[in-house]
Design a protein around this motif. Structure first.
Motif, mmCIF file in Angstrom:
data_model
loop_
_atom_site.group_PDB
_atom_site.id
_atom_site.type_symbol
_atom_site.label_atom_id
_atom_site.label_comp_id
_atom_site.label_asym_id
_atom_site.label_seq_id
_atom_site.Cartn_x
_atom_site.Cartn_y
_atom_site.Cartn_z
ATOM 1 N N ILE A 3 -15.379 -7.910 25.553
ATOM 2 C CA ILE A 3 -14.389 -8.652 24.770
ATOM 3 C C ILE A 3 -12.984 -8.242 25.204
ATOM 4 N N LYS A 4 -12.006 -9.094 24.867
ATOM 5 C CA LYS A 4 -10.603 -8.804 25.168
ATOM 6 C C LYS A 4 -9.767 -8.623 23.907
ATOM 7 N N ASN A 5 -10.196 -9.245 22.785
ATOM 8 C CA ASN A 5 -9.404 -9.187 21.563
ATOM 9 C C ASN A 5 -10.283 -9.407 20.339
ATOM 10 N N GLU A 6 -9.696 -9.245 19.157
ATOM 11 C CA GLU A 6 -10.455 -9.373 17.912
ATOM 12 C C GLU A 6 -10.909 -10.803 17.648
ATOM 13 N N GLU A 7 -10.145 -11.778 18.123
ATOM 14 C CA GLU A 7 -10.535 -13.166 17.914
ATOM 15 C C GLU A 7 -11.910 -13.460 18.500
ATOM 16 N N GLU A 8 -12.220 -12.852 19.628
ATOM 17 C CA GLU A 8 -13.519 -13.074 20.255
ATOM 18 C C GLU A 8 -14.660 -12.552 19.396
ATOM 19 N N THR A 9 -14.425 -11.482 18.647
ATOM 20 C CA THR A 9 -15.495 -10.927 17.818
ATOM 21 C C THR A 9 -15.916 -11.915 16.732
ATOM 22 N N LYS A 10 -14.979 -12.676 16.233
ATOM 23 C CA LYS A 10 -15.283 -13.646 15.184
ATOM 24 C C LYS A 10 -16.178 -14.760 15.714
ATOM 25 N N SER A 11 -15.876 -15.257 16.905
ATOM 26 C CA SER A 11 -16.682 -16.330 17.478
ATOM 27 C C SER A 11 -18.070 -15.830 17.863
ATOM 28 N N ILE A 12 -18.164 -14.572 18.303
ATOM 29 C CA ILE A 12 -19.467 -13.986 18.635
ATOM 30 C C ILE A 12 -20.349 -13.941 17.394
ATOM 31 N N LEU A 13 -19.796 -13.463 16.280
ATOM 32 C CA LEU A 13 -20.563 -13.379 15.037
ATOM 33 C C LEU A 13 -20.990 -14.762 14.547
ATOM 34 N N LEU A 14 -20.092 -15.721 14.614
ATOM 35 C CA LEU A 14 -20.435 -17.082 14.186
ATOM 36 C C LEU A 14 -21.562 -17.649 15.035
ATOM 37 N N GLY A 15 -21.504 -17.402 16.333
ATOM 38 C CA GLY A 15 -22.544 -17.894 17.230
ATOM 39 C C GLY A 15 -23.898 -17.269 16.933
ATOM 40 N N LEU A 16 -23.920 -15.962 16.673
ATOM 41 C CA LEU A 16 -25.179 -15.283 16.373
ATOM 42 C C LEU A 16 -25.753 -15.739 15.031
ATOM 43 N N LYS A 17 -24.897 -15.947 14.049
ATOM 44 C CA LYS A 17 -25.382 -16.390 12.741
ATOM 45 C C LYS A 17 -25.948 -17.798 12.807
ATOM 46 N N SER A 18 -25.399 -18.603 13.693
ATOM 47 C CA SER A 18 -25.929 -19.949 13.898
ATOM 48 C C SER A 18 -27.268 -19.891 14.640
ATOM 49 N N GLN A 19 -27.401 -18.955 15.553
ATOM 50 C CA GLN A 19 -28.609 -18.811 16.366
ATOM 51 C C GLN A 19 -29.748 -18.151 15.590
ATOM 52 N N HIS A 20 -29.415 -17.201 14.711
ATOM 53 C CA HIS A 20 -30.428 -16.443 13.962
ATOM 54 C C HIS A 20 -30.270 -16.710 12.464
#
Length: 212
Positions: free
Chosen positions: A32-49
């Motif tokens: 990751i490069k910044n905190e904004e990326e962490t939010k999109s990662i979590l959203l993607g995982l919650k959608s996937q699982h």
């Protein structure tokens, strides 16, 4: 030669799975490069699982030594902290680890949870490619077309490659530079008439190439 902005990170996403008493712990490590990326990662995982019970995570950013850890409903200190300790032990920065838990019906207790989240994190990092990186500044330089050769000569001398360019009567180039070399390169570029140089925040840098 290594500079003070040197750090270790990972090259790409890596994943591993650990199981204990029916519960499945999916550990994923992300560059990751910044905190904004962490939010999109979590959203993607919650959608996937969608049927998963917990999404526990920790991350470290090189900028200002920032770090976060989150237990996401697990007992305090049983998930986020063990994940963060794995990043600290591996001396990795600009990395986020998320461990997704599917509950198997049996309680593991705090010691069992600590072991599970730690193990899933270590396993994910064991699948990752560790690389050396540097703090970088994203710069944009604007100048008159007549000074194109002067600008490109400086970038060539410093081993920098432009990742975005616009040529017209007024030209614009975007490139990354090691933070420790920013003043040196800025000083060189300042010798060119009517040139404007500024740092860019949150710019899209897909396809970036830079010689380090």
């Amino acid at each position: 030669m290594e500079s003070t902005d040197h750090f270790k990170t990972i090259a790409a996403v890596a994943e591993a799975i650990f199981s204990d008493k029916g519960s499945k712990f999916i550990g994923s490590a992300y560059p990751i490069k910044n905190e904004e990326e962490t939010k999109s990662i979590l959203l993607g995982l919650k959608s996937q699982h969608k049927k998963a019970r917990h999404f526990c995570y920790a991350y470290r950013l090189n900028a200002d030594g920032l770090f976060r850890a989150n237990d996401d409903g697990e007992p305090a200190g049983s998930a986020g902290k063990p994940i963060l300790n794995c990043l600290l032990s591996a001396e990795l920065e600009n990395v986020m680890i998320v461990v997704v838990r599917y509950f198997g019906g049996k309680l593991l207790g705090v010691p069992g949870l600590i072991n599970a989240y730690k193990t899933a994190s270590i396993m994910s990092l064991s699948e990752a490619i560790i690389i050396d990186d540097f703090q970088k500044t994203n710069l944009k330089v604007s100048f008159d077309y007549v000074h194109m050769n002067d600008v490109m000569q400086i970038l060539k001398e410093e081993g920098l490659e432009v990742y975005e360019q616009q040529f017209d009567l007024a030209c614009e180039l975007k490139f990354w530079v090691k933070k420790s070399l920013e003043d040196q390169i800025s000083h060189k570029l300042d010798s060119i008439p009517n040139l404007k140089l500024k740092a860019i925040i949150n710019d899209d840098t897909k396809g970036l190439k830079i010689n380090l």
